[in-house]
Design a protein around this motif. Structure first.
Motif, short mmCIF file in Angstrom:
data_model
loop_
_atom_site.label_atom_id
_atom_site.label_comp_id
_atom_site.label_asym_id
_atom_site.label_seq_id
_atom_site.Cartn_x
_atom_site.Cartn_y
_atom_site.Cartn_z
N ARG A 145 0.94 -1.23 -0.01
CA ARG A 145 -0.01 -0.11 -0.09
C ARG A 145 0.79 1.17 0.09
O ARG A 145 1.88 1.42 0.54
CB ARG A 145 -0.91 0.04 1.18
CG ARG A 145 -1.80 1.09 1.29
CD ARG A 145 -2.76 1.19 2.52
NE ARG A 145 -3.45 -0.01 2.61
CZ ARG A 145 -4.76 -0.35 1.88
NH1 ARG A 145 -5.34 0.61 1.04
NH2 ARG A 145 -5.32 -1.74 1.98
N ASN A 146 0.45 2.39 -1.12
CA ASN A 146 1.32 3.61 -1.09
C ASN A 146 2.54 3.36 -1.72
O ASN A 146 3.32 4.32 -1.67
CB ASN A 146 1.23 4.15 0.37
CG ASN A 146 -0.04 4.58 1.08
OD1 ASN A 146 -1.00 4.91 0.57
ND2 ASN A 146 -0.03 4.32 2.42
N VAL A 147 3.04 2.08 -2.26
CA VAL A 147 4.19 1.98 -2.76
C VAL A 147 3.83 1.60 -4.19
O VAL A 147 4.63 2.43 -5.04
CB VAL A 147 4.93 0.75 -2.36
CG1 VAL A 147 6.24 0.53 -3.08
CG2 VAL A 147 5.43 1.24 -0.81
N VAL A 148 2.96 0.89 -4.56
CA VAL A 148 2.51 0.47 -5.91
C VAL A 148 1.14 0.84 -6.02
O VAL A 148 0.27 0.99 -5.01
CB VAL A 148 2.89 -0.90 -6.48
CG1 VAL A 148 4.36 -0.83 -6.32
CG2 VAL A 148 2.18 -1.99 -5.45
N GLU A 174 18.31 -6.53 -1.57
CA GLU A 174 18.02 -6.43 -3.14
C GLU A 174 19.27 -7.54 -3.83
O GLU A 174 18.89 -8.18 -4.46
CB GLU A 174 18.05 -5.08 -3.62
CG GLU A 174 17.95 -5.14 -5.13
CD GLU A 174 17.97 -3.65 -5.63
OE1 GLU A 174 17.64 -3.63 -7.12
OE2 GLU A 174 18.29 -2.53 -4.99
N LYS A 175 20.34 -7.14 -3.69
CA LYS A 175 21.59 -7.93 -4.15
C LYS A 175 21.36 -9.61 -3.77
O LYS A 175 21.68 -10.24 -4.51
CB LYS A 175 22.86 -7.39 -3.66
CG LYS A 175 24.09 -8.10 -4.05
CD LYS A 175 25.41 -7.43 -3.77
CE LYS A 175 26.51 -8.08 -4.42
NZ LYS A 175 27.92 -7.61 -3.90
N SER A 176 21.09 -9.54 -2.32
CA SER A 176 20.92 -10.93 -2.04
C SER A 176 19.83 -11.82 -2.66
O SER A 176 19.77 -13.00 -3.08
CB SER A 176 20.68 -11.14 -0.57
OG SER A 176 22.05 -10.84 0.18
N LEU A 177 18.78 -11.27 -2.77
CA LEU A 177 17.54 -11.80 -3.56
C LEU A 177 17.87 -12.15 -4.74
O LEU A 177 17.48 -12.98 -5.42
CB LEU A 177 16.34 -10.79 -3.40
CG LEU A 177 15.09 -11.29 -3.74
CD1 LEU A 177 14.35 -12.68 -3.41
CD2 LEU A 177 13.93 -10.37 -3.66
N MET A 178 18.26 -10.81 -5.55
CA MET A 178 18.62 -11.42 -7.05
C MET A 178 19.57 -12.36 -7.35
O MET A 178 19.74 -13.23 -8.10
CB MET A 178 19.11 -10.04 -7.66
CG MET A 178 18.07 -8.88 -7.73
SD MET A 178 16.52 -9.52 -8.44
CE MET A 178 17.22 -9.91 -10.03
N ALA A 215 10.77 -6.13 4.31
CA ALA A 215 9.48 -6.64 4.76
C ALA A 215 8.56 -7.52 4.03
O ALA A 215 8.11 -8.60 4.58
CB ALA A 215 8.48 -5.51 4.85
N VAL A 216 8.79 -7.38 2.71
CA VAL A 216 7.71 -8.26 1.86
C VAL A 216 8.73 -9.52 1.81
O VAL A 216 7.91 -10.71 1.75
CB VAL A 216 7.79 -7.81 0.26
CG1 VAL A 216 7.39 -8.89 -0.87
CG2 VAL A 216 6.97 -6.44 0.08
N VAL A 217 10.04 -9.64 1.64
CA VAL A 217 10.71 -10.91 1.94
C VAL A 217 10.48 -11.80 3.05
O VAL A 217 10.26 -12.89 3.11
CB VAL A 217 12.33 -10.79 1.60
CG1 VAL A 217 13.13 -12.17 1.75
CG2 VAL A 217 12.44 -10.21 -0.04
N LYS A 228 12.02 -1.69 -7.38
CA LYS A 228 11.10 -0.52 -6.86
C LYS A 228 10.80 -0.97 -5.18
O LYS A 228 10.57 0.39 -4.73
CB LYS A 228 9.56 -0.81 -7.60
CG LYS A 228 8.76 0.31 -7.19
CD LYS A 228 7.72 0.32 -8.37
CE LYS A 228 6.51 1.53 -7.98
NZ LYS A 228 5.52 1.73 -8.74
N LEU A 229 10.61 -2.07 -4.98
CA LEU A 229 10.53 -2.33 -3.50
C LEU A 229 11.56 -1.82 -2.76
O LEU A 229 11.39 -1.26 -1.45
CB LEU A 229 10.16 -3.93 -3.32
CG LEU A 229 8.68 -4.37 -3.93
CD1 LEU A 229 8.69 -5.86 -3.57
CD2 LEU A 229 7.60 -3.43 -2.99
N ALA A 230 12.86 -2.11 -3.33
CA ALA A 230 14.09 -1.79 -2.77
C ALA A 230 14.00 -0.27 -2.42
O ALA A 230 14.44 0.38 -1.29
CB ALA A 230 15.29 -2.31 -3.21
N SER A 231 13.62 0.44 -3.50
CA SER A 231 13.78 2.06 -3.47
C SER A 231 13.00 2.63 -2.71
O SER A 231 13.07 3.72 -1.96
CB SER A 231 13.67 2.58 -4.90
OG SER A 231 12.20 2.38 -5.26
N ALA A 232 11.49 1.74 -2.09
CA ALA A 232 10.67 2.33 -1.24
C ALA A 232 10.99 1.68 0.27
O ALA A 232 9.95 1.89 1.19
CB ALA A 232 9.37 1.93 -1.73
#
Length: 647
Positions: A24-27, A102-106, A140-142, A131-135
């Motif tokens: 919410r409020n991110v996308v 972000e780096k670890s997930l990719m 939290a999502v992971v 996009k999630l990383a920049s916000a």
């Protein structure tokens, strides 16, 4: 969250509702599904690989620098896995710290086997993660998804399919009705599958039985998976091979993932536009299922489709529909992908969903495609589904059952089944879907199909292709005309440059004479008077002075052709299964004894008038009952007026 067994519906709500909080409020809300679906797939794949992952990592490292495709083969041979991951990371490990998420997930995603890399590409994972990383929401999502109990012990393959259906529907619903075209409700698929396999049950037994299933508009692979499960219910030893093609990237990615989860081949579904390029060109299949877009414009594919249509015997060579609706292109394609009838009696069968348009659209292309299906005796049955069955539309829909090798009793015949009344209301609507076909209702339709000629005529009709082919025959009434030279007629003719007062004087001498002789006698008398009478003038004269007169003989023009009574030319549609003259004797002449018809001017066509064939007119109410209601209402009004007046 503990790793306990939960219902598919509960898990779907957890996946959607909880993730909704983080997004919410991110996308934008309509984009929620773009994030939720790939993370749900990622977590499911992770859970399925968890038990063998340490061994797989060690095994792959021992293989050294082998090419990726050979590693895939080795892992499948050793662990019976169609895909794997060689990263030391997992979602829980990544979520345990909040640095370099972000780096670890990719890096973790890159550790999956090469044969499923296109899933992450189709989902556009790098863009979503960035996009999630920049916000500052990626961690939290992971962490959230790392806790979801999506292992095989907690959620069966079937239940996981239901989760995907729920999440995908919600995603499509937020994007609008159009996206719902990419998902077919399971109750509709189960009906299609039941009817599809009903004619083959005897041939599906045995340990060495092999069957192929194909869907050219695979969506998220629901049709393929439901069909595969149904075949395995009929015969646990059957070998089923699935094939699909899908254009929409996210649906393709989800479909491929779901197929992999249930033990399918990594290349079972291919990405691409079926109308432009058939990824399985030259192959035919035992079963074909498809729910193509309703009323989809095929302008983008037009050049390639028309190019293919010029090749005799190709899938599109039988006719092209209006550019605004490509349904019949998919219908023709599905028919072309069916295994031809074999020496042992086995052939291919298809179940294709459409709206009403392909049944009766009268354009040249649709007529030609239907005619081809009739001529080849490919249409086994057409089943009307209830309205409000699909997520994105509430319109009437139909299932075409095609067969290249019908049972002997069904050859040369087409069964229509009206299943429009076989539904139950949903407790909660999902978009436009407010009804579903329960198991009991599905059984009613299946019994009607199996009963064939002996089915309840209220919901089933058995016809021949000739019943749907027709001649549109011009029917007319020959005029009967008397000659009436009135002042109005003369005034009208005097408006012509070639008609003078002298012509008028000659014409007046014909008043009351037989009209049929006017075209030949008028020019003769005018010539004797030294007047010219061009053909255009003669035609104008006979038209101006012709007066309808039922006592006059049938009118013929100067060429001897019958003159059609003004306002009385109609077209009578006569099925090819009927004798033309007998039809006219029974259906036309009792109401118009002077009617005539021109068989040479008839135009051939075809349609499947489904609604008309099952229409049952309502009997009008008895007049005495209506009178009684009127008297009652008038009495009530009188009492009301009296009460008002009394005040």
């Amino acid at each position: 969250m503990t790793q306990t067994t939960v219902s598919a519906g509960t898990t779907a709500r957890i996946v959607w509702d909880t993730a909704d909080k983080f997004l919410r409020n991110v996308v934008e809300p309509q984009e929620y599904g773009d994030y939720i679906l790939p993370f749900t797939v990622l977590r499911r794949l992770e859970c399925l690989l968890a038990d063998t992952k340490p061994e797989v990592i060690e095994f792959v490292r021992d293989l050294g620098e082998l090419p990726p495709h050979l590693i895939d083969v080795a892992v499948k041979d050793r662990f019976k896995l169609s895909f794997y991951n060689v990263s030391d990371l997992d979602l829980a490990t990544i979520a345990s710290v909040d640095d370099n998420v972000e780096k670890s997930l990719m890096s973790y995603i890159a550790g999956f086997s090469n044969n499923i890399a296109d899933i992450w590409t189709a989902f556009e994972i790098p863009k979503l993660v960035a996009k999630l990383a920049s916000a500052n929401r990626l961690h939290a999502v992971v962490k959230h998804f790392s806790t979801l109990p999506l292992g095989a012990k907690q959620v069966s393959d079937t239940a996981m399919g239901d989760i995907f259906e729920d999440v995908m529907y919600r995603a499509f619903d937020k994007k609008g009705k159009g996206a719902g075209a990419f998902y077919t409700p399971r109750d509709a698929i189960k009906l299609m599958v039941d009817v599809l396999f009903a004619a083959d049950e005897d041939s599906l037994v045995g340990e060495s039985t092999l069957r192929s299933i194909y869907d050219p508009t695979a969506g998220s692979a629901g049709m393929l998976l439901v069909a595969q499960a149904a075949l395995r219910d009929l015969n646990p030893d059957i070998k089923v091979t699935l094939f699909g093609q899908e254009l929409m990237p996210s649906a393709y990615a989800l479909g491929k993932a779901d197929l992999l989860i249930q033990g399918g081949r990594p290349d079972a579904i291919r990405m691409g536009d079926t109308l432009i390029k058939d990824e399985y060109e030259g192959q035919t299949f035992d079963y074909v299922l498809s729910n193509p877009p309703f009323g989809g414009d095929w302008g983008v594919q037009e050049a390639e489709v028309r190019k293919q249509a010029k090749v005799d015997g190709s899938r599109f060579s039988h006719g092209l529909p209006s550019k605004s609706d490509g349904q019949m292109l998919f219908l023709a394609h599905c028919a072309s992908k069916l295994t031809p009838a074999g020496k042992q009696g086995h052939g291919g069968r298809a179940a294709v969903v459409s709206n009403a348009s392909p049944l009766f659209t009268s354009d040249k292309g649709p007529n030609a495609i239907r005619q081809w299906l009739f001529d080849e005796d490919l249409i086994d049955a057409v089943i009307a589904l209830p309205t409000q069955m699909f997520y994105g539309t509430g319109i009437a829909t139909y299932v075409w059952i095609l067969d290249t090798n019908k049972d002997a009793e069904r050859k040369g015949k087409i069964q229509l089944i009206d299943g429009s009344g076989q539904w139950e209301p949903m407790r909660k609507a999902m978009g436009d879907k407010r009804r579903y076909i329960s198991e009991t209702k599905r059984e009613t339709i299946l019994r009607a199909y199996q009963a064939f000629d002996h089915a309840d005529p209220a919901i089933s009709r058995v016809m021949t292709p000739e019943d749907f082919q027709f001649l549109d025959v011009p029917v007319y009434k020959q005029a009967r005309l008397a000659t009436a030279v009135t002042d109005e007629a003369i005034d009208e003719l005097l408006q012509r440059r070639d008609f003078t007062d002298a012509h008028a004087e000659v014409l007046r001498s014909f008043d009351g004479l037989p009209w049929n002789s006017l075209a030949s006698h008028y020019p003769q008398v005018a010539k004797e008077a030294g007047l010219k009478t061009p053909l255009a003038q003669i035609d104008a004269v006979v038209k101006a002075v012709g007066l309808p007169d039922e006592s006059a003989p049938p009118a013929v023009d100067r060429k001897g052709a019958a003159v059609i009574a003004e306002g009385w030319k109609i077209t009578e549609r006569v099925a090819l299964s009927e004798d033309l003259d007998e039809h006219m004797q029974h259906e036309v002449l009792p109401f118009a004894p002077d009617a005539q018809w021109d068989e040479r001017g008839a135009k051939a066509g075809n349609e499947i008038p489904f609604t008309r064939l099952f229409y049952v007119p309502e009997e009008p109410r008895d007049l005495a009952e209506i009178d009684a209601d009127v008297k009652r209402v008038m009495g009530e009004l009188a009492v009301m007026f009296e009460a008002v007046s009394g005040e």
